[in-house]
Design an enzyme around this catalytic site. Structure first.
Site, PDB file in Angstrom:
ATOM      1  N   ARG A  77      -8.034  -6.848  11.036  1.00  0.00           N
ATOM      2  CA  ARG A  77      -6.617  -6.580  11.939  1.00  0.00           C
ATOM      3  C   ARG A  77      -6.862  -5.457  13.127  1.00  0.00           C
ATOM      4  NH1 ARG A  77      -4.129  -3.755   6.808  1.00  0.00           N
ATOM      5  NH2 ARG A  77      -4.013  -5.529   6.128  1.00  0.00           N
ATOM      6  N   ARG A 131      -7.376   9.390   2.359  1.00  0.00           N
ATOM      7  CA  ARG A 131      -6.409   7.963   1.966  1.00  0.00           C
ATOM      8  C   ARG A 131      -6.582   7.208   3.051  1.00  0.00           C
ATOM      9  NH1 ARG A 131      -6.287   3.137  -0.435  1.00  0.00           N
ATOM     10  NH2 ARG A 131      -5.348   2.365  -1.936  1.00  0.00           N
ATOM     11  N   LYS A 132      -5.650   5.573   3.270  1.00  0.00           N
ATOM     12  CA  LYS A 132      -4.029   5.222   4.977  1.00  0.00           C
ATOM     13  C   LYS A 132      -3.981   6.543   4.588  1.00  0.00           C
ATOM     14  CE  LYS A 132      -2.519   2.114   1.385  1.00  0.00           C
ATOM     15  NZ  LYS A 132      -1.749   0.500   1.743  1.00  0.00           N
ATOM     16  N   GLY A 164       1.547 -10.322  -2.975  1.00  0.00           N
ATOM     17  CA  GLY A 164       1.444 -10.680  -4.107  1.00  0.00           C
ATOM     18  C   GLY A 164       0.505 -10.039  -4.336  1.00  0.00           C
ATOM     19  N   CYS A 218       1.747  -4.887   1.457  1.00  0.00           N
ATOM     20  CA  CYS A 218       1.691  -5.452   2.594  1.00  0.00           C
ATOM     21  C   CYS A 218       2.847  -5.888   3.105  1.00  0.00           C
ATOM     22  CB  CYS A 218       0.640  -6.330   2.713  1.00  0.00           C
ATOM     23  SG  CYS A 218      -1.149  -5.637   1.728  1.00  0.00           S
ATOM     24  N   GLY A 219       3.819  -6.734   2.564  1.00  0.00           N
ATOM     25  CA  GLY A 219       5.235  -7.576   2.415  1.00  0.00           C
ATOM     26  C   GLY A 219       6.309  -6.300   2.393  1.00  0.00           C
TER      27      GLY A 219
END
Ligand code: SF4
Length: 516
Positions: A70, A179-180, A435, A440-441
């Site tokens: 990314r 975390r992120k 998914g 993420c979507g």
């Protein structure tokens, strides 16, 4: 001060935290360049493979030596040279594939560890970085893709986003967060950067200070999706533009020092905010950064879901921007190269990515629009997309993602085409495919969110989806509600057609899908 200086051995931490204490995530960049790029894939240790995220690199599915990467694009704004640089990397190493992500980043696939040093170098030459685009650190800062050209922005946030990005990028004081950590900074009154689903967000506001009306920001903390989604909560603060970095440092410091490190699935800032409440968090923040004015007048008036398709006037007289549809966020290197050429010939030499996985070409003189749109690339990447294709978003899915349960991107493409062929509808209905629960979507904020699962049939396990309806941000923000049962992947198009047909027949006049 890095986290290692604060950690005490009495604190219970998870295994990933132990790895991070042994070797900082950022150290992997040197190891990749000096060691693994020469020794090859088989030499990579499991712990270091986990650290690859800090270089912006993930192992691709199946685990056979290929990687996805990314690249951070601040607010989605890139120059044509940067776009050409990205296209060149995709062409040389990534089988020509270029994905636009829901955080305005660019994603490559099919890379090998031997390629990575040259890719890092090529990115640096055009002023771009993949570093910390993934990992437990401050990631790509999303923002207003129209910054600087936007009729609907209170303030041009370009410099602020760059300042915050430059402070945190590769900053070892903040490269080990629990975390992120996702930030959003936008001055647009239609919430172009999805403020409520970020760990920290700045949205446009005004306040009278010392007898003068000042344009600044309100602050939101603790948003995030995944299996347990939270909407960010607003603090009672007004932030002057020159104080955005100070507030970002304060919030990130609290997260670093007080965020949870015992369980990975309870480590995002949202869990700390949920436990403390915004009042206690604000008290801690003021202790950290000093007094700030309380909230002013909120200037966000709605949510455009980050859609810009079509030709629209800019704030500069005589110039327009052209919003293109990139079907499910995927284009190829040649197309990106051609968009860069067009941006130079007709536009202002920039290209902008959006959180809806689309692209904008700005700065086109209004009398050149027709000539520009004659280019054949606009037959596929069109500013006038079909209704459903224009509003369909998809994560990577099991084509490349190791966490995926099902295939998403190709299926999303097929479903959107089917709906466009079978349903006529004026109103946009936003459909998001993911998914797995990581989202993420961004399926929670869709009118119709589809999350992959497997179900047992007579023929064995097959792809299926949970369906959730009615997500929205802005006023009345809420995540979508899951319907009962699961639908087989092969039946999704027909089931969605029925669902949308039902909405079409039953809705009250002007009733949107999310309020139906
Ligand atoms: Fe992978 Fe899940 Fe993210 Fe989709 S939502 S890209 S499947 S981690």
């Amino acid at each position: 001060m890095a986290y290692e200086a604060i950690w005490t051995s009495t604190q219970k931490i998870n295994d990933v935290e132990k790895q991070k204490l042994e070797k900082d995530g950022l150290d992997i960049i040197r190891t990749i360049i000096d060691d693994y790029s020469h020794q090859g894939y088989d030499a990579i240790t499991p712990d270091d493979m986990n650290r690859f995220k800090w270089a912006g690199v993930y192992e691709q599915k199946p685990k056979d030596g290929h990687f996805m990467m990314r690249v951070r694009i601040n607010s989605g704004v890139m120059t044509s040279d940067q776009a050409r640089g990205l296209a060149g990397i995709a062409h040389a190493y990534g089988r020509d594939l270029v994905d636009v992500t829901t955080r305005q980043a660019i994603q490559f696939h099919w890379l090998t560890v031997e390629n990575l040093p040259d890719i890092f170098h090529r990115l640096e030459q055009v002023g771009l970085y993949s570093f910390e685009a993934c990992g437990d650190c401050p990631r790509t800062i999303v923002g207003n893709p129209l910054a600087g050209i936007d009729k609907d922005e209170l303030i041009d946030t370009t410099d602020i986003v760059n300042e915050v990005n430059d402070f945190f990028l590769m900053n070892r004081d903040f490269s080990n967060l629990p975390r992120k950590y996702k930030m959003s900074i936008s001055g647009n009154i239609y919430n172009t950067a999805h403020a409520e689903i970020n760990d920290l967000a700045f949205t446009p506001a005004v306040k009278v200070l010392d007898g003068q009306e000042v344009i600044g920001f309100h602050v939101w903390v603790g948003g995030g999706l995944s299996a347990k989604p939270y909407l960010a909560q607003k603090l009672d603060l007004f932030v002057r533009p020159e104080d955005v970095l100070k507030v970002a440092i304060g919030v990130t410091t609290i997260f670093r020092d007080h965020g949870y490190r015992e369980k990975r699935h309870r480590a995002r800032l949202k869990f700390l905010i949920a436990d403390w409440g915004p009042e206690k968090f604000q008290e801690k923040l003021i202790e950290q950064i000093g007094d700030m004015p309380t909230s002013g007048e909120d200037k966000t008036v709605g949510w455009n879901a980050a859609y810009f398709d079509g030709v629209h006037p800019q704030k500069q007289d005589g110039l327009s921007y052209v919003g293109l549809n990139i079907p499910v966020g995927r284009l190829d290197a040649q197309e990106l190269e051609e968009l860069a050429r067009i941006a130079d010939e007709f536009g202002d030499g920039t290209i902008r990515t959006t959180m809806s996985q689309n692209i904008i070409i700005p700065g086109v003189p209004s009398d050149k629009i027709d000539a520009m749109l004659k280019a054949s690339i606009f037959e596929r990447l069109t500013p006038n997309p079909n209704r459903f294709m224009s509003r369909t978003v998809s994560c990577t899915g099991n084509e490349f993602c190791n966490l995926a349960i099902v295939e998403t991107k190709e299926r999303a493409n097929r479903v959107a085409q089917y709906l466009d062929e079978h349903i006529e509808l004026e109103e946009p209905v936003r459909i998001h495919f993911v998914g797995c629960p990581n989202s993420c979507g961004q399926k929670h904020i869709a009118d119709i969110g589809l999350q992959g699962a497997l179900i047992k049939t007579e023929d064995g396990m097959v792809d299926a989806f949970d369906i959730a309806v009615g997500g929205t941000l802005g006023e009345g923000a809420k995540f979508n509600d899951r319907l009962k049962g699961k639908v087989k992947g092969d039946d999704i198009a027909a089931v969605l057609a029925q669902l949308i047909q039902y909405y079409k027949e039953q809705r009250q006049q002007d009733e949107s899908f999310h309020s139906f």
